[in-house]
Every structure is written in structure tokens, then in C-alpha cells.
Write a protein that holds these residues in place. Structure first.
Motif, PDB file in Angstrom:
ATOM      1  N   TRP A 299       0.832  -1.205   0.000  1.00  0.00           N
ATOM      2  CA  TRP A 299       0.000   0.000   0.000  1.00  0.00           C
ATOM      3  C   TRP A 299       0.868   1.256   0.000  1.00  0.00           C
ATOM      4  O   TRP A 299       0.529   2.250  -0.642  1.00  0.00           O
ATOM      5  CB  TRP A 299      -0.943  -0.005   1.194  1.00  0.00           C
ATOM      6  CG  TRP A 299      -1.780   1.238   1.264  1.00  0.00           C
ATOM      7  CD1 TRP A 299      -1.780   2.191   2.230  1.00  0.00           C
ATOM      8  CD2 TRP A 299      -2.735   1.682   0.289  1.00  0.00           C
ATOM      9  NE1 TRP A 299      -2.670   3.196   1.933  1.00  0.00           N
ATOM     10  CE2 TRP A 299      -3.269   2.912   0.738  1.00  0.00           C
ATOM     11  CE3 TRP A 299      -3.189   1.145  -0.927  1.00  0.00           C
ATOM     12  CZ2 TRP A 299      -4.227   3.621   0.025  1.00  0.00           C
ATOM     13  CZ3 TRP A 299      -4.140   1.855  -1.644  1.00  0.00           C
ATOM     14  CH2 TRP A 299      -4.651   3.072  -1.171  1.00  0.00           C
ATOM     15  N   GLN A 300       1.990   1.235   0.712  1.00  0.00           N
ATOM     16  CA  GLN A 300       2.878   2.394   0.725  1.00  0.00           C
ATOM     17  C   GLN A 300       3.388   2.695  -0.685  1.00  0.00           C
ATOM     18  O   GLN A 300       3.458   3.861  -1.095  1.00  0.00           O
ATOM     19  CB  GLN A 300       4.062   2.150   1.669  1.00  0.00           C
ATOM     20  CG  GLN A 300       3.713   2.080   3.146  1.00  0.00           C
ATOM     21  CD  GLN A 300       3.244   3.388   3.730  1.00  0.00           C
ATOM     22  OE1 GLN A 300       3.363   4.451   3.124  1.00  0.00           O
ATOM     23  NE2 GLN A 300       2.685   3.339   4.928  1.00  0.00           N
ATOM     24  N   ILE A 301       3.719   1.653  -1.443  1.00  0.00           N
ATOM     25  CA  ILE A 301       4.223   1.849  -2.806  1.00  0.00           C
ATOM     26  C   ILE A 301       3.100   2.327  -3.728  1.00  0.00           C
ATOM     27  O   ILE A 301       3.279   3.253  -4.528  1.00  0.00           O
ATOM     28  CB  ILE A 301       4.827   0.543  -3.357  1.00  0.00           C
ATOM     29  CG1 ILE A 301       5.995   0.072  -2.473  1.00  0.00           C
ATOM     30  CG2 ILE A 301       5.308   0.734  -4.781  1.00  0.00           C
ATOM     31  CD1 ILE A 301       7.189   0.988  -2.479  1.00  0.00           C
ATOM     32  N   VAL A 302       1.931   1.687  -3.629  1.00  0.00           N
ATOM     33  CA  VAL A 302       0.796   2.070  -4.480  1.00  0.00           C
ATOM     34  C   VAL A 302       0.348   3.494  -4.166  1.00  0.00           C
ATOM     35  O   VAL A 302       0.066   4.295  -5.069  1.00  0.00           O
ATOM     36  CB  VAL A 302      -0.368   1.080  -4.287  1.00  0.00           C
ATOM     37  CG1 VAL A 302      -1.645   1.601  -4.940  1.00  0.00           C
ATOM     38  CG2 VAL A 302      -0.005  -0.282  -4.867  1.00  0.00           C
ATOM     39  N   GLN A 303       0.279   3.822  -2.889  1.00  0.00           N
ATOM     40  CA  GLN A 303      -0.125   5.162  -2.475  1.00  0.00           C
ATOM     41  C   GLN A 303       0.835   6.210  -3.027  1.00  0.00           C
ATOM     42  O   GLN A 303       0.428   7.291  -3.477  1.00  0.00           O
ATOM     43  CB  GLN A 303      -0.145   5.219  -0.943  1.00  0.00           C
ATOM     44  CG  GLN A 303      -0.672   6.497  -0.358  1.00  0.00           C
ATOM     45  CD  GLN A 303      -0.789   6.402   1.157  1.00  0.00           C
ATOM     46  OE1 GLN A 303      -1.879   6.413   1.714  1.00  0.00           O
ATOM     47  NE2 GLN A 303       0.333   6.308   1.843  1.00  0.00           N
ATOM     48  N   ASN A 304       2.124   5.881  -3.011  1.00  0.00           N
ATOM     49  CA  ASN A 304       3.135   6.788  -3.559  1.00  0.00           C
ATOM     50  C   ASN A 304       2.933   6.981  -5.062  1.00  0.00           C
ATOM     51  O   ASN A 304       3.016   8.097  -5.584  1.00  0.00           O
ATOM     52  CB  ASN A 304       4.525   6.208  -3.284  1.00  0.00           C
ATOM     53  CG  ASN A 304       5.645   7.155  -3.668  1.00  0.00           C
ATOM     54  OD1 ASN A 304       5.921   8.129  -2.984  1.00  0.00           O
ATOM     55  ND2 ASN A 304       6.301   6.873  -4.786  1.00  0.00           N
ATOM     56  N   ALA A 305       2.638   5.882  -5.768  1.00  0.00           N
ATOM     57  CA  ALA A 305       2.413   5.965  -7.216  1.00  0.00           C
ATOM     58  C   ALA A 305       1.193   6.817  -7.532  1.00  0.00           C
ATOM     59  O   ALA A 305       1.219   7.656  -8.442  1.00  0.00           O
ATOM     60  CB  ALA A 305       2.239   4.563  -7.795  1.00  0.00           C
ATOM     61  N   LEU A 306       0.115   6.632  -6.774  1.00  0.00           N
ATOM     62  CA  LEU A 306      -1.107   7.410  -6.999  1.00  0.00           C
ATOM     63  C   LEU A 306      -0.887   8.890  -6.686  1.00  0.00           C
ATOM     64  O   LEU A 306      -1.415   9.773  -7.370  1.00  0.00           O
ATOM     65  CB  LEU A 306      -2.246   6.862  -6.140  1.00  0.00           C
ATOM     66  CG  LEU A 306      -2.816   5.506  -6.556  1.00  0.00           C
ATOM     67  CD1 LEU A 306      -3.741   4.963  -5.474  1.00  0.00           C
ATOM     68  CD2 LEU A 306      -3.559   5.621  -7.883  1.00  0.00           C
ATOM     69  N   LYS A 307      -0.100   9.147  -5.668  1.00  0.00           N
ATOM     70  CA  LYS A 307       0.152  10.526  -5.251  1.00  0.00           C
ATOM     71  C   LYS A 307       0.832  11.326  -6.356  1.00  0.00           C
ATOM     72  O   LYS A 307       0.483  12.485  -6.603  1.00  0.00           O
ATOM     73  CB  LYS A 307       1.023  10.515  -3.991  1.00  0.00           C
ATOM     74  CG  LYS A 307       1.434  11.897  -3.505  1.00  0.00           C
ATOM     75  CD  LYS A 307       2.290  11.770  -2.259  1.00  0.00           C
ATOM     76  CE  LYS A 307       2.758  13.129  -1.757  1.00  0.00           C
ATOM     77  NZ  LYS A 307       3.589  13.018  -0.526  1.00  0.00           N
TER      78      LYS A 307
END
Length: 250
Positions: free
Chosen positions: A139-147
Motif C-alpha cells: 500500500w505504501q508503494i501504491v499510495q506513492n504511485a497514486l500521489k
């Protein structure tokens, strides 16, 4: 003068007090913040003018951002203090990633970004490991990508290598690809450092503490895996997570 390490009993007491502080901080901040988010959701269901609706949406967005900061600080502090407990249990990686994908898809849709989830047939139905920490890391990686992606897409592709001869151990590969602002090649070596925010003009306009990737990196290493990053400024990034201890139960 270099400080001497604390004796084990004092370290244990310090960890206990740190755990109590984090639990108290979590409760005292999260409870009113959850109430604020709940009230904004109820307010959005009432009759509002377009201007009022925009104000409430902005309030919700700010509250969600604060909640993410709180989660990151608590997770990082727990990792630093050795308060994370890594259990090993059997779980379905497909169900875990699909559940995370539902939340990510909603966020992507809100930004007008395409969300793609690809799970290869090589991924087993069940594996042994720590589902809670795998989800948090991903989730930390996906959240970073979405951000950092405002146009285009964010894609998560999951596959599993064949087991090694005479062993059940397998390597699960999770690749997160985005079409966001990208990272300069010279900055790639520091993106997993704590409290690191890149200084290029594009990244400077995004808020955050710079803890998400540091948390993901620490979690992956705790689980015996690693993260690799590739990126090109202005053209997006690819983060590949490897979990060598994700194995099918006998």
C-alpha cells in the motif's frame, strides 16, 4: 562522548513506554479525526451549493492527508522501536491484493487516473507469510504511485517464480508501474531514506513526510525481500518488490 547502550531491562522498559505512547497518540488523534471524516461524509449527503460542496471535499481531502501522515509516523516509529511483530500464517495473496486494489481503484478514479491490476496464473492460491505487513508494504508503494500520478495510469502486476528444485520456496514479484512525474536517476539512491523528499520542482509541490518508501523498504527487508526502483524524470516509475519467502504450504 559516545553514549553507552542501555542495559536490556532498561531497553525493555523504554520499548514498553514507547508502545504506550504510540497507542495513546493513535487513540487521541485518530478518534477525533475519524469523527471529522464521518461528519464530512454526512454533510456531503445533504443539499449543498457547488461552492459549499467544494469546501467540504477539500476538508475531507485534508483530513485524509492528516490520517495518512499519522499512519506513517506510527508505522515508522513502531519499526524503529522494534515494536512490529511479524507473524507467519497461511493466506491468499490474490484476495489480499484484490482487496487493496479496490481501495486503490477508488482513489485512482477520484483523480481521473486509470487503475490496472494484473495477477498472473503462477500466483498460488495460498502462501505462508505475514499478510498484514505485505499489505502495508504494498500500500505504501501504491499510495506513492497514486500521489505522483495525475494523468495516465497506475498498474500493479503480480507473478510468482517457479519453486527452486527440491524446495517449496518461491519468489513473489509485485511490480508497481506508474506514468507519474518520475524521479531523476541521481535521486534514486536516496528515495528509501527516512524523511527524504526530492527537491526537483515537480516533487516540491506535493506534501508529505517522505516516510512511505522508507517504511516499505524496512518492511520488505524484515520479511527477507527487497525493493528495486527504476524511473525516468517526467515519464514515470517502476517499483519491483521481491518476497523470496512467500512459499506454498506443503
Amino acid at each position: 562522548m559516545q553514549a553507552l547502550p542501555l542495559p536490556l531491562p532498561q531497553r525493555d522498559e523504554l520499548d514498553r513506554l514507547k508502545g504506550q505512547f504510540l497507542a495513546s497518540l493513535n487513540h487521541e488523534i485518530r478518534t477525533p479525526l475519524s469523527g471529522l471524516l464521518g461528519m464530512t461524509e454526512l454533510l456531503l449527503e445533504t443539499e449543498l451549493t457547488e461552492e459549499q460542496m467544494e469546501y467540504v471535499r477539500s476538508t475531507r481531502e485534508c483530513a485524509n492527508s492528516l490520517l495518512e501522515v499519522l499512519n506513517s509516523v506510527l508505522a515508522y516509529s513502531a519499526l524503529q522501536g522494534g515494536l512490529y511483530r511479524f507473524e507467519s500464517t497461511e493466506f491468499s495473496p490474490r484476495e489480499l491484493i484484490e482487496s487493496l486494489g479496490q481501495e486503490a481503484a477508488a482513489r485512482a478514479a477520484a483523480k481521473g487516473v486509470e487503475w490496472q491490476l494484473l495477477i498472473d496464473g503462477s500466483v498460488p492460491q495460498t502462501v505462508s507469510g505475514s499478510p498484514r505487513h505485505l499489505r502495508e508494504c504494498l500500500w505504501q508503494i501504491v499510495q506513492n504511485a497514486l500521489k505522483f500520478t495525475n494523468t495516465g495510469s497506475v498498474q500493479v502486476a503480480v507473478s510468482c517464480d517457479p519453486p527452486e528444485p527440491a524446495r517449496l520456496e518461491r519468489t513473489m514479484r509485485i511490480q508497481v508501474r506508474d506514468t507519474g512525474i518520475g524521479i531523476h536517476s541521481e535521486d534514486l539512491i536516496q528515495i528509501f531514506d527516512s524523511f527524504t523528499q526530492l527537491e526537483n520542482g515537480l516533487a516540491r509541490s506535493y506534501s508529505g513526510l517522505g516516510l512511505g518508501l522508507a517504511i516499505a523498504d524496512k518492511l520488505v527487508r524484515k520479511m527477507g525481500g527487497l525493493i528495486q526502483a527504476e524511473s525516468q524524470l517526467g515519464k514515470g516509475s517502476v517499483f519491483t518488490l521481491y518476497f523470496p519467502h512467500a512459499r506454498s504450504p506443503a
